[in-house]
Design a protein around this motif. Structure first.
Motif, PDB file in Angstrom:
ATOM      1  N   UNK A  88       0.937  -1.306   0.085  1.00 16.73           N
ATOM      2  CA  UNK A  88       0.032  -0.039   0.064  1.00 16.73           C
ATOM      3  C   UNK A  88       0.967   1.221   0.028  1.00 16.73           C
ATOM      4  N   UNK A  89       2.089   1.229   0.872  1.00 17.05           N
ATOM      5  CA  UNK A  89       2.866   2.503   0.983  1.00 17.05           C
ATOM      6  C   UNK A  89       3.298   2.713  -0.399  1.00 17.05           C
ATOM      7  N   UNK A  91       2.299   2.215  -3.104  1.00 12.40           N
ATOM      8  CA  UNK A  91       1.112   2.482  -4.208  1.00 12.40           C
ATOM      9  C   UNK A  91       1.337   1.330  -5.070  1.00 12.40           C
ATOM     10  N   UNK A  97     -13.483   1.334  -4.033  1.00 11.44           N
ATOM     11  CA  UNK A  97     -14.314   0.789  -3.331  1.00 11.44           C
ATOM     12  C   UNK A  97     -15.983   0.746  -4.008  1.00 11.44           C
ATOM     13  N   UNK A 102     -18.622   6.354   1.380  1.00  9.45           N
ATOM     14  CA  UNK A 102     -17.976   6.170   2.342  1.00  9.45           C
ATOM     15  C   UNK A 102     -16.313   5.764   2.329  1.00  9.45           C
ATOM     16  N   UNK A 103     -15.859   5.771   1.050  1.00  6.24           N
ATOM     17  CA  UNK A 103     -14.517   5.666   0.955  1.00  6.24           C
ATOM     18  C   UNK A 103     -13.818   7.052   0.999  1.00  6.24           C
ATOM     19  N   UNK A 104     -14.712   8.147   1.035  1.00  4.69           N
ATOM     20  CA  UNK A 104     -14.037   9.475   1.289  1.00  4.69           C
ATOM     21  C   UNK A 104     -14.355   9.835   2.474  1.00  4.69           C
ATOM     22  N   UNK A 105     -13.205  10.507   3.248  1.00  2.00           N
ATOM     23  CA  UNK A 105     -13.412  11.205   4.441  1.00  2.00           C
ATOM     24  C   UNK A 105     -14.545  12.483   4.286  1.00  2.00           C
ATOM     25  N   UNK A 108     -13.208  16.457   4.165  1.00  2.00           N
ATOM     26  CA  UNK A 108     -12.269  17.320   3.411  1.00  2.00           C
ATOM     27  C   UNK A 108     -12.891  17.199   2.135  1.00  2.00           C
TER      28      UNK A 108
ATOM     29  N   UNK B 162     -14.623   2.406   5.281  1.00  2.00           N
ATOM     30  CA  UNK B 162     -13.889   2.320   4.117  1.00  2.00           C
ATOM     31  C   UNK B 162     -13.014   3.511   3.714  1.00  2.00           C
ATOM     32  N   UNK B 163     -13.312   4.760   4.541  1.00  2.00           N
ATOM     33  CA  UNK B 163     -12.438   5.804   4.127  1.00  2.00           C
ATOM     34  C   UNK B 163     -11.037   5.704   4.903  1.00  2.00           C
ATOM     35  N   UNK B 165      -9.734   2.669   5.596  1.00  2.00           N
ATOM     36  CA  UNK B 165      -9.103   1.694   4.727  1.00  2.00           C
ATOM     37  C   UNK B 165      -8.471   2.306   3.528  1.00  2.00           C
ATOM     38  N   UNK B 166      -9.293   3.148   3.069  1.00  2.00           N
ATOM     39  CA  UNK B 166      -8.773   3.807   1.771  1.00  2.00           C
ATOM     40  C   UNK B 166      -7.535   4.724   2.237  1.00  2.00           C
ATOM     41  N   UNK B 168      -5.143   4.266   4.692  1.00  2.00           N
ATOM     42  CA  UNK B 168      -4.236   3.448   4.960  1.00  2.00           C
ATOM     43  C   UNK B 168      -3.735   2.836   3.653  1.00  2.00           C
ATOM     44  N   UNK B 169      -4.489   2.352   2.649  1.00  2.00           N
ATOM     45  CA  UNK B 169      -4.147   1.775   1.329  1.00  2.00           C
ATOM     46  C   UNK B 169      -3.312   2.927   0.567  1.00  2.00           C
ATOM     47  N   UNK B 170      -3.666   4.096   0.895  1.00  3.45           N
ATOM     48  CA  UNK B 170      -2.861   5.146  -0.043  1.00  3.45           C
ATOM     49  C   UNK B 170      -1.657   5.700   0.736  1.00  3.45           C
ATOM     50  N   UNK B 171      -1.215   4.761   1.811  1.00  9.36           N
ATOM     51  CA  UNK B 171       0.066   5.035   2.362  1.00  9.36           C
ATOM     52  C   UNK B 171       0.075   5.890   3.474  1.00  9.36           C
ATOM     53  N   UNK B 172      -0.995   6.361   3.965  1.00 11.09           N
ATOM     54  CA  UNK B 172      -1.094   7.111   5.207  1.00 11.09           C
ATOM     55  C   UNK B 172      -0.572   6.418   6.449  1.00 11.09           C
ATOM     56  N   UNK B 181      -7.781  12.330  10.147  1.00  9.62           N
ATOM     57  CA  UNK B 181      -8.741  11.595   9.666  1.00  9.62           C
ATOM     58  C   UNK B 181      -9.883  11.529  10.965  1.00  9.62           C
ATOM     59  N   UNK B 185     -13.322  14.140  13.479  1.00  8.17           N
ATOM     60  CA  UNK B 185     -14.362  13.620  13.394  1.00  8.17           C
ATOM     61  C   UNK B 185     -14.910  13.440  14.846  1.00  8.17           C
TER      62      UNK B 185
END
Lengths: 270, 269
Positions: A88-89, A91, A97, A102-105, A108, B162-163, B165-166, B168-172, B181, B185
């Protein structure tokens, strides 16, 4: 046009069985994906399509476990969480998803989230990245203004398209896309598919795409895998499977989609 | 168009700013030196010159109440800030990374929550000895667990969104996910709890001072002033009512602000 037929293996699943507490979800699945290849998994709801994607992504939820089999990425086994975290890190693996919203925070804007996920550690500055994002968003029929909105302010289809922007801005080696076009009309669906095919062409990006939509499957797939209740019904080069389906289940799916076997020139959106 | 909730929040914010300004600028607002004794004017009831009257040493109570605000309000703010930041951080980490250490910390929080807070604070302050600082430590010790519990319960359901997980998957990194994040909230309910807590802590600090476990005389601090005058309650009630009014007004402003903040945060979603 079909690309990515190289023999090198990017991802390999060997005899994978995934179970929930009460029942098997996927049984004895083996597959390989080469760099640049698009594997499309089709099947009815509950057939285990998303479970396979989550297993490959290392995102299996609690209570669902891989009880048998092995996963390899670039011939290296994926065993522990750290194996996935490293990918993941770097890329190397990206997940699109099913529920894009729900995959967006929620706190922001889309643009800020794109920047955080794929822009910050690129060689571009904010302005350059922003321009690139606008350019790629236009390919998906998203306006620059839409990128400055919060995810909950966009329509379902717009959020879904925004979800694909991560892939288009920083193509990974493997994209795991879970019904990425389910909320859009057929014209937009074709544009999204074309955008993904274009990214694949330039970046040699492999993809596992999960869908119910046989037309999309036909348009995108190099390899097709038909799944029913966690068991593989049929797999092989997409054209061959669609031209002469061997299993009754595949035939019935084609029939339900209003496609005759052998109808290979039909494209979505036309 | 400004919503009524936003207008109420803004009005309460103005009250809080006025309160803080009066605490900060008391030197320019007091009509008399709050520490100057004049036994000839001892125990004068409120009049046009001494608005709140004078105490047994002839000190002007209005000036002492204004001067005492600084110590009382800022000690309470420091206590709330320390307890909320520490408790929230522990809660965020426990919620994000459950495990043996997290369970241990949460059980410890439960132990602290099991005792009546004031009794526990009196015991701690009694062991540590009197003084504003020790009273503050005693109250921090009883106040942190509620922030831990609240932060933990906010993070737990978010962990598998999911956000996250997303991200985490984008390397955060975990730190980026927690602070960029998840914390934004969770900050709404935590801030509202902290704002509500300011009033409670002022009352608790005043209570400890009243028992002789907080600020010691002659420092102008509301609880200590009430404690010093408690045997004059019948003969010169203004000596107790004046600092009591300070506590009442400050606690009321804090509670009003907390309510308005909660409504405003709810509205903003």
């Amino acid at each position: 046009m079909r690309e990515g037929a190289a023999m090198e293996k990017l991802l390999e699943l060997q005899n994978v069985t995934i179970q929930s507490r009460t029942r098997p979800l996927v049984s004895h699945l083996s597959l390989t994906v080469s760099p640049g290849e698009i594997l499309v998994i089709v099947g009815a709801s509950g057939s285990g399509k998303t479970t396979i994607l989550k297993a490959v992504a290392g995102l299996l939820p609690k209570g669902i476990t891989r009880t048998e089999g092995s996963l390899f990425f670039h011939d290296k086994p994926l065993l522990h969480r750290s194996d996935w975290e490293r990918r993941w890190k770097n890329h190397q693996i990206q997940y699109v998803f099913q529920d894009s919203l729900s995959s967006f925070c929620p706190i922001y804007s889309i643009r800020r989230q794109l920047w955080d996920a794929v822009g910050k550690d690129s060689s571009l500055n904010w302005r350059e990245f922003s321009e690139l994002a606008n350019e790629r968003a236009a390919l998906l029929e998203l306006t620059p203004e839409a990128l400055d909105l919060y995810p909950q302010e966009l329509s379902g289809g717009m959020v879904q398209r925004a979800g694909l922007l991560f892939t288009m801005l920083r193509p990974p080696e493997l994209v795991l896309a879970d019904e990425p076009t389910s909320a859009v009309d057929s014209t937009t669906q074709k544009k999204m598919a074309d955008a993904l095919l274009r990214v694949r062409r330039y970046h040699h990006m492999a993809m596992i795409l999960v869908t119910h939509d046989m037309r999309l499957a036909r348009y995108m797939a190099d390899t097709l895998l038909v799944l029913k209740q966690g068991e593989v019904q049929e797999t092989g080069p997409a054209e061959a499977v669609l031209a002469s389906p061997k299993s009754a289940y595949t035939m019935s799916m084609l029939e339900l989609a209003g496609m005759d076997s052998g109808e290979v020139c039909h494209v979505i959106g036309s | 168009m400004i919503s009524s909730r936003k207008r109420r929040f803004q009005s309460c914010l103005v009250l809080v700013v006025l309160l803080l300004l009066s605490c900060l600028c008391w030197q320019w607002l007091v009509p008399f030196d709050p520490y100057a004794q004049d036994l000839g004017k001892a125990l004068r009831p409120p009049d046009g010159v001494h608005l709140f009257g004078t105490d047994r040493y002839g000190r002007d109570l209005f000036s002492r109440v204004l001067a005492g605000g600084q110590l009382t309000v800022f000690s309470a703010l420091a206590v709330v800030l320390t307890a909320s930041v520490t408790g929230s951080l522990i809660g965020l980490i426990c919620g994000y990374r459950p495990g043996k250490t997290a369970t241990l910390l949460l059980r410890l929080a439960d132990v602290f929550l099991a005792f009546p807070s004031m009794v526990f604070a009196i015991a701690v302050a009694g062991i540590l000895g009197g003084g504003t600082f020790n009273a503050g430590i005693a109250i921090v010790l009883v106040a942190w667990p509620k922030y831990t519990r609240l932060a933990c319960s906010t993070v737990l359901p978010l962990r598998h969104e999911p956000f996250i997980e997303a991200a985490r998957m984008s390397g955060c990194t975990d730190g980026q996910i927690l602070f960029q994040q998840i914390l934004p909230l969770a900050v709404g309910p935590l801030a509202v709890t902290a704002a509500l807590d300011v009033g409670t802590v002022i009352a608790e600090l005043a209570g400890l001072s009243f028992l002789g476990l907080g600020t010691a005389p002659p420092a102008a601090e509301w609880g200590s002033m009430m404690s010093g005058s408690r045997n004059l309650l019948q003969s010169a009630p203004w000596t107790v009512l004046a600092p009591g009014l300070g506590i009442f007004l400050t606690v009321a402003v804090c509670q009003l602000f907390a309510d308005a903040l909660r409504d405003y945060v709810d509205e903003k979603g």
